[in-house]
Design a protein around this motif. Structure first.
Motif, PDB file in Angstrom:
ATOM      1  N   PHE B  12      38.910  44.504  52.037  1.00 35.56           N
ATOM      2  CA  PHE B  12      37.938  43.863  51.475  1.00 35.56           C
ATOM      3  C   PHE B  12      36.775  43.388  52.340  1.00 35.56           C
ATOM      4  O   PHE B  12      37.139  42.823  53.330  1.00 35.56           O
ATOM      5  N   MET B  14      34.392  40.640  53.427  1.00 38.24           N
ATOM      6  CA  MET B  14      34.262  39.389  52.982  1.00 38.24           C
ATOM      7  C   MET B  14      32.714  39.351  53.044  1.00 38.24           C
ATOM      8  O   MET B  14      32.037  39.844  53.948  1.00 38.24           O
ATOM      9  N   LEU B  21      38.957  42.140  55.508  1.00 33.51           N
ATOM     10  CA  LEU B  21      40.240  41.694  55.210  1.00 33.51           C
ATOM     11  C   LEU B  21      40.844  42.793  54.771  1.00 33.51           C
ATOM     12  O   LEU B  21      40.691  43.261  53.814  1.00 33.51           O
ATOM     13  N   VAL B  23      44.111  44.379  53.247  1.00 34.51           N
ATOM     14  CA  VAL B  23      44.955  44.070  52.366  1.00 34.51           C
ATOM     15  C   VAL B  23      46.127  44.948  52.213  1.00 34.51           C
ATOM     16  O   VAL B  23      47.407  44.506  52.425  1.00 34.51           O
ATOM     17  N   PRO B  42      55.144  38.599  49.031  1.00 31.54           N
ATOM     18  CA  PRO B  42      54.605  37.305  48.819  1.00 31.54           C
ATOM     19  C   PRO B  42      53.370  37.148  48.171  1.00 31.54           C
ATOM     20  O   PRO B  42      52.562  38.106  48.116  1.00 31.54           O
ATOM     21  N   SER B  43      52.883  35.908  47.794  1.00 29.48           N
ATOM     22  CA  SER B  43      51.821  35.883  46.916  1.00 29.48           C
ATOM     23  C   SER B  43      50.440  36.452  48.148  1.00 29.48           C
ATOM     24  O   SER B  43      50.473  36.112  49.039  1.00 29.48           O
ATOM     25  N   GLY B  44      49.743  37.022  47.645  1.00 34.64           N
ATOM     26  CA  GLY B  44      48.466  37.345  48.314  1.00 34.64           C
ATOM     27  C   GLY B  44      48.585  38.518  48.994  1.00 34.64           C
ATOM     28  O   GLY B  44      47.577  38.899  49.764  1.00 34.64           O
ATOM     29  N   CYS B  45      49.606  39.364  48.974  1.00 30.79           N
ATOM     30  CA  CYS B  45      49.971  40.389  49.810  1.00 30.79           C
ATOM     31  C   CYS B  45      49.454  41.641  49.337  1.00 30.79           C
ATOM     32  O   CYS B  45      49.075  42.650  50.030  1.00 30.79           O
ATOM     33  N   GLY B  46      48.555  41.553  48.128  1.00 27.38           N
ATOM     34  CA  GLY B  46      48.107  42.840  47.664  1.00 27.38           C
ATOM     35  C   GLY B  46      48.393  43.299  46.461  1.00 27.38           C
ATOM     36  O   GLY B  46      48.190  44.614  46.176  1.00 27.38           O
ATOM     37  N   LYS B  47      49.528  42.911  45.822  1.00 28.25           N
ATOM     38  CA  LYS B  47      50.169  43.403  44.490  1.00 28.25           C
ATOM     39  C   LYS B  47      49.056  43.750  43.641  1.00 28.25           C
ATOM     40  O   LYS B  47      49.178  44.861  43.034  1.00 28.25           O
ATOM     41  N   THR B  48      48.308  42.795  43.211  1.00 32.00           N
ATOM     42  CA  THR B  48      47.435  43.021  42.155  1.00 32.00           C
ATOM     43  C   THR B  48      46.591  44.045  42.609  1.00 32.00           C
ATOM     44  O   THR B  48      45.988  45.041  41.727  1.00 32.00           O
ATOM     45  N   THR B  49      45.793  44.047  43.752  1.00 32.03           N
ATOM     46  CA  THR B  49      44.963  44.896  44.334  1.00 32.03           C
ATOM     47  C   THR B  49      45.842  46.484  44.150  1.00 32.03           C
ATOM     48  O   THR B  49      45.028  47.490  43.557  1.00 32.03           O
ATOM     49  N   GLN B  84      48.284  39.797  34.390  1.00 25.23           N
ATOM     50  CA  GLN B  84      48.925  38.506  34.926  1.00 25.23           C
ATOM     51  C   GLN B  84      48.245  37.613  34.054  1.00 25.23           C
ATOM     52  O   GLN B  84      48.845  36.603  33.816  1.00 25.23           O
ATOM     53  N   GLU B 159      52.607  41.080  37.102  1.00 24.11           N
ATOM     54  CA  GLU B 159      53.059  39.687  36.904  1.00 24.11           C
ATOM     55  C   GLU B 159      52.859  39.273  35.420  1.00 24.11           C
ATOM     56  O   GLU B 159      52.426  38.000  35.305  1.00 24.11           O
ATOM     57  N   HIS B 192      56.591  38.444  41.882  1.00 26.09           N
ATOM     58  CA  HIS B 192      57.160  37.977  42.950  1.00 26.09           C
ATOM     59  C   HIS B 192      58.372  37.159  42.783  1.00 26.09           C
ATOM     60  O   HIS B 192      58.883  36.399  43.624  1.00 26.09           O
ATOM     61  N   ARG B 210      50.399  40.180  54.110  1.00 22.92           N
ATOM     62  CA  ARG B 210      48.985  41.037  54.574  1.00 22.92           C
ATOM     63  C   ARG B 210      48.964  41.269  55.819  1.00 22.92           C
ATOM     64  O   ARG B 210      49.213  39.979  56.734  1.00 22.92           O
TER      65      ARG B 210
HETATM   66  N1  LIG Z   1      37.641  41.596  44.847  1.00 26.29           N
HETATM   67  C1  LIG Z   1      37.976  40.927  46.246  1.00 26.29           C
HETATM   68  N2  LIG Z   1      37.125  40.686  47.101  1.00 26.29           N
HETATM   69  C2  LIG Z   1      37.780  40.153  48.412  1.00 26.29           C
HETATM   70  N3  LIG Z   1      39.004  39.802  48.646  1.00 26.29           N
HETATM   71  C3  LIG Z   1      39.912  40.114  47.552  1.00 26.29           C
HETATM   72  C4  LIG Z   1      39.464  40.686  46.223  1.00 26.29           C
HETATM   73  N4  LIG Z   1      40.595  41.076  45.762  1.00 26.29           N
HETATM   74  C5  LIG Z   1      41.625  40.409  46.211  1.00 26.29           C
HETATM   75  N5  LIG Z   1      41.159  39.934  47.433  1.00 26.29           N
HETATM   76  C6  LIG Z   1      42.026  39.537  48.501  1.00 26.29           C
HETATM   77  O1  LIG Z   1      43.182  40.471  48.836  1.00 26.29           O
HETATM   78  C7  LIG Z   1      44.405  39.479  48.821  1.00 26.29           C
HETATM   79  C8  LIG Z   1      45.152  40.247  47.956  1.00 26.29           C
HETATM   80  O2  LIG Z   1      45.131  39.744  46.761  1.00 26.29           O
HETATM   81  P1  LIG Z   1      45.963  40.274  45.396  1.00 26.29           P
HETATM   82  O3  LIG Z   1      45.588  39.556  44.340  1.00 26.29           O
HETATM   83  O4  LIG Z   1      45.963  41.617  45.213  1.00 26.29           O
HETATM   84  O5  LIG Z   1      47.323  39.433  45.739  1.00 26.29           O
HETATM   85  P2  LIG Z   1      48.659  39.434  45.209  1.00 26.29           P
HETATM   86  O6  LIG Z   1      49.806  39.972  45.730  1.00 26.29           O
HETATM   87  O7  LIG Z   1      48.421  39.878  43.797  1.00 26.29           O
HETATM   88  O8  LIG Z   1      48.725  37.830  45.066  1.00 26.29           O
HETATM   89  P3  LIG Z   1      49.588  36.873  43.969  1.00 26.29           P
HETATM   90  O9  LIG Z   1      51.069  37.308  43.933  1.00 26.29           O
HETATM   91  O10 LIG Z   1      48.944  35.625  44.025  1.00 26.29           O
HETATM   92  O11 LIG Z   1      49.052  37.375  42.436  1.00 26.29           O
HETATM   93  C9  LIG Z   1      44.097  38.196  48.763  1.00 26.29           C
HETATM   94  O12 LIG Z   1      43.850  37.474  49.952  1.00 26.29           O
HETATM   95  C10 LIG Z   1      42.718  38.156  47.926  1.00 26.29           C
HETATM   96  O13 LIG Z   1      41.932  37.005  48.787  1.00 26.29           O
END
Ligand SMILES: Nc1ncnc2c1ncn2[C@@H]1O[C@H](COP(=O)(O)OP(=O)(O)OP(=O)(O)O)[C@@H](O)[C@H]1O
Ligand SMILES: [Mg+2]
Lengths: 265, 252
Positions: B12, B14, B21, B23, B42-49, B84, B159, B192, B210
């Motif tokens: 991504f 910034m 960043l 991911v 782990p949280s923030g590792c990019g699963k949603t992405t 989620q 999630e 998670h 990440r």
């Molecule tokens: N549109 C975006 N622009 C910039 N950064 C983003 C964007 N979407 C996600 N991120 C970053 O990418 C990383 C992964 O986000 P993501 O939501 O995929 O994590 P996750 O594994 O689903 O976390 P969680 O378990 O908390 O839901 C995070 O650090 C987030 O800040």
């Protein structure tokens, strides 16, 4: 125990409302008639009798007759505002290009005291009904545009993402997502817009007309007929309240989900 | 392979700083037809992405995703998604929400599907309600019905239980598992929660923090049908859990 009971009665919404109103009227009556010169703001009994007299009389200096042009011009301007402001607000919200090119002007005009345009409007339209309707429109179209625009912009990313995931595109996206999501803002826009339209019609009539509630306001003012003046103001207040109530009904009918979601009512 | 994720990378930009960043750092895994594959990390590792890329609403920088050998290039009704945060449309009734993804179907069939999938998540009788009149768990069941109504080839679940209370989550797990089994759906199931991953899936893809890579892919061969309480009491469950903990770096 007794004082507890009294407190409970006071906490009832209607009791509190009526009580404050009665106190307000009594204080006004005393201050307006004995302490101040009645020319200042008059007092309730004088205003009530002026209201009653004007309500049953006919002709130019009455409450009923002049209401007709005022309401007509208010609704003509308001109608134009909906016809033009609503689509324009939606378009500005949806299209990035339009937003970038037009929004600076909309914003500039939105913050300008629009009444300052009246002399210009006189140059364009002369004195008379078209000038009044245009003033009314000009005052009321901006709240319509801006609220609708803000509503479209306020739609959350997650709603738009969801629409995308479920392949809701084009006209469907507009119909099933953008329009309903914006609806509460459109209602807010209508409320502000109709209020501005009434202001526009009255102000324009004060300057540009020999009829209407705006005109008789200035006339009563010129003759220092404060009680009559106040009667007209009260009528305008009632009109404003009724219009607002109408819009509220519309909102509750069509955007019920928002009303209940916020725990409003 | 039914679903193939191949070396997917995503960074991504910034907005304020010039830096990016990273991911996802080359994610690969696959899923057979009818398999439930969990993604845990782990949280923030990019699963949603990752799920968003699978759904076609986010674009990867490189790498490819194929479903039945067709490259994924955007959203499509061969994938349904459960969010989620539920993401129901608050202005629509429950039945309108469930039917929103199948507007192209003839009215009769649409009605039937809405009925079928509302029944599958035990929400008959709530057709005319609005989302805010339902509890969180019920709302998420609507979310599941809405995604299932597409009768997608692949169901993406992000999630789904993260925003409901623990007790509701347990009940929902059993219900979801039944729905998956009944429809033989291919499911990519993000969580998670270790227990959820073990209980729900046939395979578990473990992601690192990440920028995330696949640490390990674990087979989950616990017997089916599974029931929350019974399955948890099995010795294999404990073994798998220990392996998973190690893999996630929580134990050695
Ligand atoms: N549109 C975006 N622009 C910039 N950064 C983003 C964007 N979407 C996600 N991120 C970053 O990418 C990383 C992964 O986000 P993501 O939501 O995929 O994590 P996750 O594994 O689903 O976390 P969680 O378990 O908390 O839901 C995070 O650090 C987030 O800040
Ligand atoms: Mg997430």
């Amino acid at each position: 125990m007794a004082s507890n009971r009294a407190l409970q009665i006071l906490q009832n919404k209607w009791v509190a409302t009526i009580l404050t109103f009665v106190i307000f009227v009594v204080v006004w009556q005393i201050v307006g008639s004995y302490i101040l010169n009645p020319l200042f703001i008059s007092y309730p009994t004088a205003i009530a009798s002026a209201f009653a007299r004007l309500a049953v009389s006919t002709g130019q200096y009455s409450l009923i007759g002049p209401t007709v042009p005022t309401l007509l011009e208010t609704f003509e301007g308001f109608g134009l505002s909906i016809l033009i402001g609503l689509p324009l607000g939606l378009l500005l919200g949806i299209s990035r290009t339009l937003d970038i090119s037009l929004n600076p002007y909309v914003n500039a005009l939105y913050v300008t005291p629009r009444i300052a345009m009246i002399p210009l409007i006189i140059i364009w339209f002369g004195i008379g009904e078209p000038a009044i309707v245009f003033t009314t429109f000009f005052l009321s179209v901006f709240p319509m545009i801006v609220n609708t625009y803000v509503g479209v912009r306020d739609i959350s990313k997650s709603m738009l993402d969801t629409a995308e995931v479920f392949s809701i595109r084009g006209l469907r996206r507009f119909r099933y997502v953008i329009l309903p999501a914006t609806f509460p803002f459109i209602i807010a826009g209508l409320r502000l817009s109709i209020g501005s339209a009434l202001v526009g019609a009255v102000v324009a009539q004060m300057i540009l007309s020999l009829s209407g509630l705006g005109y008789i306001l200035t006339a009563f003012g010129d003759f220092f007929q404060t009680a009559q003046l106040m009667a007209v103001i009260i009528e305008l207040m009632i009109i404003g309240v009724i219009m607002n109530y109408g819009i509220d009904l519309l909102g509750k009918r069509f955007a019920d989900w928002k009303v209940t979601e916020r725990g409003y009512r | 392979m039914f679903v193939e994720v191949n070396d997917v990378k995503k960074s991504f930009q910034m907005s304020r700083q010039k830096e990016t960043l990273q991911v996802l750092d080359g994610i690969s895994f696959s899923a057979d037809q009818g398999e439930v594959v969990s993604i845990i990390g782990p949280s923030g590792c990019g699963k949603t992405t990752l799920v968003r890329i699978l759904a076609g609403i986010e674009k990867q920088d490189s790498g490819s995703i194929k479903i039945e050998n067709h490259e994924v290039t955007g959203p499509g009704s061969n994938r349904g998604m459960v969010f989620q945060t539920f993401n129901l449309f608050p202005w629509m009734t429950i039945e309108q929400n469930v039917g929103i993804g199948i507007l192209d179907l003839p009215e009769e069939e649409r009605k039937k599907r809405v009925e079928t999938y509302l029944a599958m998540v035990n929400l008959q009788g709530f057709e005319k309600y609005h989302p805010h009149q339902l509890s969180g768990g019920m709302q998420q069941r609507v979310g599941v019905a809405r995604a299932m109504a597409l009768e997608p080839k692949v169901l993406l679940v992000d999630e789904a239980l993260a925003n409901v209370d623990a007790q509701t989550a347990e009940q929902l797990m059993d219900q979801l598992l039944q729905v998956f089994a009944k429809t033989k759906k291919t499911v990519i199931y993000v969580t998670h929660n270790m227990d959820e991953a073990i209980y729900m899936s046939n395979r578990i893809v473990v992601l690192s923090k990440r920028p995330s890579k696949v640490i390990q892919v674990l087979d989950d061969e616990l017997p089916t049908p599974r029931w929350e309480k019974d399955t948890r009491a099995m010795p294999e469950y404990g073994q798998l859990r220990t392996t998973l903990r190690k893999s996630l770096g929580l134990a050695r």
